[in-house]
Design an enzyme around this catalytic site. Structure first.
Site, short mmCIF file in Angstrom:
data_model
loop_
_atom_site.label_atom_id
_atom_site.label_comp_id
_atom_site.label_asym_id
_atom_site.label_seq_id
_atom_site.Cartn_x
_atom_site.Cartn_y
_atom_site.Cartn_z
N LYS A 1 -65.55 -3.38 -4.57
CA LYS A 1 -66.11 -2.78 -3.32
C LYS A 1 -66.62 -1.16 -3.79
O LYS A 1 -66.04 -0.51 -4.55
CB LYS A 1 -65.08 -2.40 -2.43
N HIS B 1 -66.74 -0.64 1.08
CA HIS B 1 -65.47 -0.66 1.26
C HIS B 1 -65.07 -0.32 2.62
O HIS B 1 -64.61 -0.83 3.35
CB HIS B 1 -64.84 0.50 0.30
N ASP C 1 -59.16 -9.64 -5.55
CA ASP C 1 -59.97 -8.64 -4.71
C ASP C 1 -59.62 -7.38 -5.18
O ASP C 1 -58.57 -6.77 -5.47
CB ASP C 1 -59.39 -8.87 -3.29
N TYR D 1 -58.97 1.87 -5.68
CA TYR D 1 -57.44 1.25 -5.98
C TYR D 1 -57.34 2.04 -7.43
O TYR D 1 -56.33 2.09 -7.68
CB TYR D 1 -57.61 -0.32 -6.18
#
Length: 253
Positions: free
Chosen positions: A82, A115, A48, A53
């Site tokens: 995302k 997201h 994931d 990130y």
């Protein structure tokens, strides 16, 4: 429906029920690389990821190493990324997707999500701020797919996605009785409900431990005990976007 290892999605694609969450804001790329490498070696096949990130290159490097080593092929993995809030505008989606593909070093994703359902001002900054330090919103609407927070205390029966709460006394008690950790109990709870879970960690021993949930089962009585602990308590309310016209975190699901 899911068996204890995977889901079969509507298009026939199989998604492993347990995945590795790669969000690691306090860890460096080396930690993320090692976590992904350890996870896949331990049996994980679901990763994931997300642009926000800021570590998809490290994830991609680990994937490349695993392929070169002969541990996996690309098609063995289910990879999610995302779309970030600043790229909700339709003409920006393709470029954002391509950036994640390039950073991950893969030709396709198995799942691409929005997201958060709130759009931010388009541009180079992930968190565009005004002179008062407040996030600048975009008026772009969201579509009908987004991730939601779910866990033991916010069970989200209508949408059914989960994360964990590890200090609940009844969970700790059940873990001791099963000779398992609280995290393993809660992950098993998720899987037995037919849901997918993506716990995150960069500690190799924890990554491996989180995968060791397929050698026991919870009884129906134990499942009901855990179901009864729902409190509709949300951990993440994305407070920087509380004034956004499409803010959804006050909704029931």
């Amino acid at each position: 429906m899911a068996n204890k290892f995977d889901f079969t999605l509507r298009g026939g694609l199989k998604m492993p029920a347990l995945g590795l969450g790669t969000y690691a804001p306090k860890e460096g790329d080396d930690d993320v690389f090692n976590a992904v490498h350890t996870a896949v070696k331990a049996g994980y096949r679901n990763l994931d990821c997300a642009a926000i990130y800021r570590n998809e290159r490290a994830v991609g490097s680990a994937i490349k190493k695993l392929i070169v080593e002969g541990t996996i092929q690309r098609e063995d993995l289910f990879i999610t990324s995302k779309l970030w809030n600043t790229c909700h505008r339709p003409d920006l989606v393709r470029a954002s997707l391509k950036k994640s593909l390039d950073d991950l070093g893969v030709k396709y994703l198995d799942l691409y999500l929005i997201h958060w359902p709130m759009a931010y001002k388009e541009g180079e900054e992930f968190m565009p701020l005004d002179e008062n330090g407040k996030v600048i919103f975009s008026d772009v609407d969201y579509v009908d797919t987004w991730k939601v927070e779910c866990h033991l205390h916010l069970q989200q029966d209508k949408l059914e996605e989960y994360v964990s709460c590890l200090q609940e006394p009844k969970v700790v008690e059940l873990a001791k009785a099963k000779n398992k950790t609280p995290a393993q109990i809660l992950l098993r709870f998720i899987i037995q409900r037919g849901l997918s879970a993506v716990p995150k960690s960069v500690k190799p021993e924890r990554v491996v431990e989180n995968f060791q949930i397929f050698d026991f089962e919870l009884s129906e009585e134990e499942m009901e005990l855990l179901r009864a602990l729902n409190k509709d308590f949300r951990l993440n309310i994305e407070t920087v976007a509380v004034d956004h016209k499409y803010y959804t975190f006050n909704d029931a699901f």
